[in-house]
Design a protein around this motif. Structure first.
Motif, PDB file in Angstrom:
ATOM      1  N   THR A   1       1.914  11.530 -11.215  1.00  0.00           N
ATOM      2  CA  THR A   1       1.996  10.654 -10.045  1.00  0.00           C
ATOM      3  C   THR A   1       3.145   9.666 -10.208  1.00  0.00           C
ATOM      4  O   THR A   1       3.786   9.604 -11.263  1.00  0.00           O
ATOM      5  N   GLY A   2       3.355   8.879  -9.165  1.00  0.00           N
ATOM      6  CA  GLY A   2       4.410   7.884  -9.200  1.00  0.00           C
ATOM      7  C   GLY A   2       4.162   6.772 -10.189  1.00  0.00           C
ATOM      8  O   GLY A   2       5.064   5.970 -10.462  1.00  0.00           O
ATOM      9  N   GLN A   3       2.970   6.710 -10.758  1.00  0.00           N
ATOM     10  CA  GLN A   3       2.693   5.723 -11.799  1.00  0.00           C
ATOM     11  C   GLN A   3       3.194   6.169 -13.161  1.00  0.00           C
ATOM     12  O   GLN A   3       3.259   5.367 -14.096  1.00  0.00           O
ATOM     13  N   ASP A   4       3.508   7.442 -13.280  1.00  0.00           N
ATOM     14  CA  ASP A   4       4.069   7.979 -14.513  1.00  0.00           C
ATOM     15  C   ASP A   4       5.530   7.555 -14.608  1.00  0.00           C
ATOM     16  O   ASP A   4       6.284   7.652 -13.639  1.00  0.00           O
ATOM     17  N   ALA A   5       5.946   7.089 -15.770  1.00  0.00           N
ATOM     18  CA  ALA A   5       7.302   6.570 -15.948  1.00  0.00           C
ATOM     19  C   ALA A   5       8.354   7.621 -15.635  1.00  0.00           C
ATOM     20  O   ALA A   5       9.412   7.304 -15.058  1.00  0.00           O
ATOM     21  N   ARG A   6       8.085   8.885 -15.979  1.00  0.00           N
ATOM     22  CA  ARG A   6       9.071   9.935 -15.724  1.00  0.00           C
ATOM     23  C   ARG A   6       9.275  10.143 -14.222  1.00  0.00           C
ATOM     24  O   ARG A   6      10.405  10.311 -13.753  1.00  0.00           O
ATOM     25  N   VAL A   7       8.182  10.136 -13.470  1.00  0.00           N
ATOM     26  CA  VAL A   7       8.286  10.301 -12.024  1.00  0.00           C
ATOM     27  C   VAL A   7       8.968   9.083 -11.407  1.00  0.00           C
ATOM     28  O   VAL A   7       9.848   9.217 -10.546  1.00  0.00           O
TER      29      VAL A   7
ATOM     30  N   ILE B   1       0.840  -1.201   0.000  1.00  0.00           N
ATOM     31  CA  ILE B   1       0.000   0.000   0.000  1.00  0.00           C
ATOM     32  C   ILE B   1       0.872   1.246   0.000  1.00  0.00           C
ATOM     33  O   ILE B   1       1.757   1.389   0.847  1.00  0.00           O
ATOM     34  N   SER B   2       0.609   2.147  -0.929  1.00  0.00           N
ATOM     35  CA  SER B   2       1.229   3.467  -0.847  1.00  0.00           C
ATOM     36  C   SER B   2       0.309   4.385  -0.050  1.00  0.00           C
ATOM     37  O   SER B   2      -0.915   4.240  -0.086  1.00  0.00           O
ATOM     38  N   PHE B   3       0.901   5.324   0.696  1.00  0.00           N
ATOM     39  CA  PHE B   3       0.078   6.214   1.511  1.00  0.00           C
ATOM     40  C   PHE B   3       0.822   7.517   1.783  1.00  0.00           C
ATOM     41  O   PHE B   3       2.045   7.619   1.568  1.00  0.00           O
TER      42      PHE B   3
ATOM     43  N   THR C   1       6.264   1.805  -4.228  1.00  0.00           N
ATOM     44  CA  THR C   1       5.323   0.700  -4.036  1.00  0.00           C
ATOM     45  C   THR C   1       5.267  -0.173  -5.276  1.00  0.00           C
ATOM     46  O   THR C   1       5.295  -1.416  -5.194  1.00  0.00           O
ATOM     47  N   GLU C   2       5.167   0.454  -6.442  1.00  0.00           N
ATOM     48  CA  GLU C   2       5.130  -0.307  -7.691  1.00  0.00           C
ATOM     49  C   GLU C   2       6.405  -1.119  -7.869  1.00  0.00           C
ATOM     50  O   GLU C   2       6.355  -2.277  -8.308  1.00  0.00           O
ATOM     51  N   GLU C   3       7.544  -0.526  -7.498  1.00  0.00           N
ATOM     52  CA  GLU C   3       8.811  -1.226  -7.669  1.00  0.00           C
ATOM     53  C   GLU C   3       8.957  -2.375  -6.669  1.00  0.00           C
ATOM     54  O   GLU C   3       9.436  -3.461  -7.028  1.00  0.00           O
ATOM     55  N   VAL C   4       8.549  -2.162  -5.425  1.00  0.00           N
ATOM     56  CA  VAL C   4       8.592  -3.236  -4.428  1.00  0.00           C
ATOM     57  C   VAL C   4       7.707  -4.401  -4.870  1.00  0.00           C
ATOM     58  O   VAL C   4       8.101  -5.568  -4.798  1.00  0.00           O
ATOM     59  N   ALA C   5       6.511  -4.082  -5.336  1.00  0.00           N
ATOM     60  CA  ALA C   5       5.596  -5.129  -5.789  1.00  0.00           C
ATOM     61  C   ALA C   5       6.186  -5.887  -6.977  1.00  0.00           C
ATOM     62  O   ALA C   5       6.093  -7.123  -7.055  1.00  0.00           O
ATOM     63  N   HIS C   6       6.779  -5.151  -7.904  1.00  0.00           N
ATOM     64  CA  HIS C   6       7.393  -5.772  -9.077  1.00  0.00           C
ATOM     65  C   HIS C   6       8.489  -6.757  -8.673  1.00  0.00           C
ATOM     66  O   HIS C   6       8.563  -7.887  -9.190  1.00  0.00           O
ATOM     67  N   ARG C   7       9.311  -6.360  -7.731  1.00  0.00           N
ATOM     68  CA  ARG C   7      10.422  -7.226  -7.323  1.00  0.00           C
ATOM     69  C   ARG C   7       9.942  -8.414  -6.490  1.00  0.00           C
ATOM     70  O   ARG C   7      10.534  -9.497  -6.563  1.00  0.00           O
ATOM     71  N   LEU C   8       8.901  -8.211  -5.698  1.00  0.00           N
ATOM     72  CA  LEU C   8       8.340  -9.337  -4.954  1.00  0.00           C
ATOM     73  C   LEU C   8       7.732 -10.368  -5.902  1.00  0.00           C
ATOM     74  O   LEU C   8       7.860 -11.578  -5.689  1.00  0.00           O
ATOM     75  N   ARG C   9       7.038  -9.889  -6.932  1.00  0.00           N
ATOM     76  CA  ARG C   9       6.478 -10.823  -7.914  1.00  0.00           C
ATOM     77  C   ARG C   9       7.581 -11.614  -8.608  1.00  0.00           C
ATOM     78  O   ARG C   9       7.421 -12.796  -8.906  1.00  0.00           O
ATOM     79  N   ALA C  10       8.724 -10.951  -8.851  1.00  0.00           N
ATOM     80  CA  ALA C  10       9.848 -11.636  -9.479  1.00  0.00           C
ATOM     81  C   ALA C  10      10.401 -12.739  -8.588  1.00  0.00           C
ATOM     82  O   ALA C  10      11.014 -13.697  -9.081  1.00  0.00           O
ATOM     83  N   LEU C  11      10.153 -12.624  -7.284  1.00  0.00           N
ATOM     84  CA  LEU C  11      10.563 -13.661  -6.333  1.00  0.00           C
ATOM     85  C   LEU C  11       9.505 -14.748  -6.192  1.00  0.00           C
ATOM     86  O   LEU C  11       9.654 -15.667  -5.377  1.00  0.00           O
ATOM     87  N   GLY C  12       8.407 -14.624  -6.959  1.00  0.00           N
ATOM     88  CA  GLY C  12       7.354 -15.628  -6.919  1.00  0.00           C
ATOM     89  C   GLY C  12       6.256 -15.367  -5.909  1.00  0.00           C
ATOM     90  O   GLY C  12       5.446 -16.245  -5.631  1.00  0.00           O
TER      91      GLY C  12
END
Length: 309
Positions: free
Chosen positions: A226-232, A192-194, A285-296
């Motif tokens: 927002t942080g979902q924008d690639a530039r940000v 969760i981002s907050f 948050t997006e990056e943490v989630a991405h890396r956790l998914r990469a760990l299965g």
């Protein structure tokens, strides 16, 4: 499911790993029974966590009706578990029907939980509850009467689990071995981002503070995004300390995830915050989630305060 006393703590779990999805029994009906204090409620709670529709202290005569209602409302693929104790009068006849006449139309498994009398006495005394069959006698008298009543059922049970030397975690893992699928036993992680100015999520198991990174709010071309924008996201992740944080935090989360699974926890919530919950926390948050998914890991993302400013 409060009919059983709490099982005592013990040493670490040493049971084999959970079955693979291919070895998991088909969805069916599980009847949980056995001695008072042996862990019926603990087993039922674990089945509930595994996705079973659980009914506690159900009169056996009503089992076919419950199955019919579940079939109509949730479908035949919804597994069902019912807890039946010694107080059920027509228990044996009903169980025999389910096992040999297939009155519910579902494959049925009888799980019988047992333990040594001295252990059952200690558990019941710790819970400060009388035995349903002891009457004016001792607790041990009730246990002896219960063993007589349940003797036939123990003999026809598909699975007998002796919980004398098991703690709660060991019993739940034993149940997972027999009834859990690869999907139902995975740890489900929410990231969760907050924004700190709106308060820390009350259900967070871990909180990470991204306010040590420069704020894109002060970059004119990034402020409105927002942080979902690639530039940000690229800006946030390229700042000093960002990669070092991720490189150190992800192994910690992976370690904790394994520990949660060993302890029988099914859910973990990670909160990642910044000032307003728009830029840094969202990107990380997006990056943490991405890396956790990469760990299965099984991960979902929630941006709690995005758009709130």
């Amino acid at each position: 499911m409060a009919d059983d006393a709490t099982l005592p703590p013990a040493d670490a779990v040493t049971d084999p790993e959970v079955r693979s999805a291919d070895e998991t029994p088909d969805a069916g009906l599980v009847i949980i029974t056995g001695m008072t204090g042996a862990g019926r409620s603990t087993a039922a709670k674990e089945l509930e966590d595994l996705g079973y529709f659980v009914v506690d202290n159900l009169p056996p005569a009503l089992v076919p009706e419950v199955v019919k209602l579940v079939d109509q409302s949730r479908g035949r693929q919804q597994p069902i578990a019912v807890v039946v104790d010694v107080r059920s009068g027509s228990f044996f006849e009903s169980v025999y029907d389910h096992r040999h006449q297939h009155t519910t139309g579902r494959p049925t498994t009888i799980v019988y939980l047992d333990a040594a009398d001295d252990v059952l006495v200690r558990r019941q005394e710790a819970a400060r509850r009388p035995h349903p069959l002891q009457g004016d006698g001792r607790l041990l008298d009730g246990l002896e009467a219960e063993r007589v009543v349940l003797a036939t059922l123990r003999g026809i049970a598909d699975l007998v689990i002796d919980t004398t030397a098991l703690n709660v975690h060991q019993l739940t893992k034993r149940v997972r071995q027999h009834f859990g699928s690869a999907e139902s036993t995975r740890l489900k992680t929410t990231v969760i981002s907050f924004g700190f100015k709106y308060g820390i999520p009350v259900d967070a198991d871990y909180v990470a503070d991204m306010r040590f990174l420069p704020n894109p709010h002060w970059i004119p071309e990034l402020k409105q995004h927002t942080g979902q924008d690639a530039r940000v996201a690229d800006y946030v992740k390229s700042q000093p300390g960002a990669e070092e944080f991720l490189a150190g935090y992800l192994p910690l989360l992976d370690l904790v995830s394994e520990g949660y699974l060993r302890e029988g926890k099914r859910f973990m919530t990670i909160a990642v915050g910044c000032t307003g919950g728009k830029h840094r926390s969202v990107a990380m948050t997006e990056e943490v989630a991405h890396r956790l998914r990469a760990l299965g890991r099984d991960v979902r993302v929630i941006h709690r305060d995005l758009g709130r400013e």
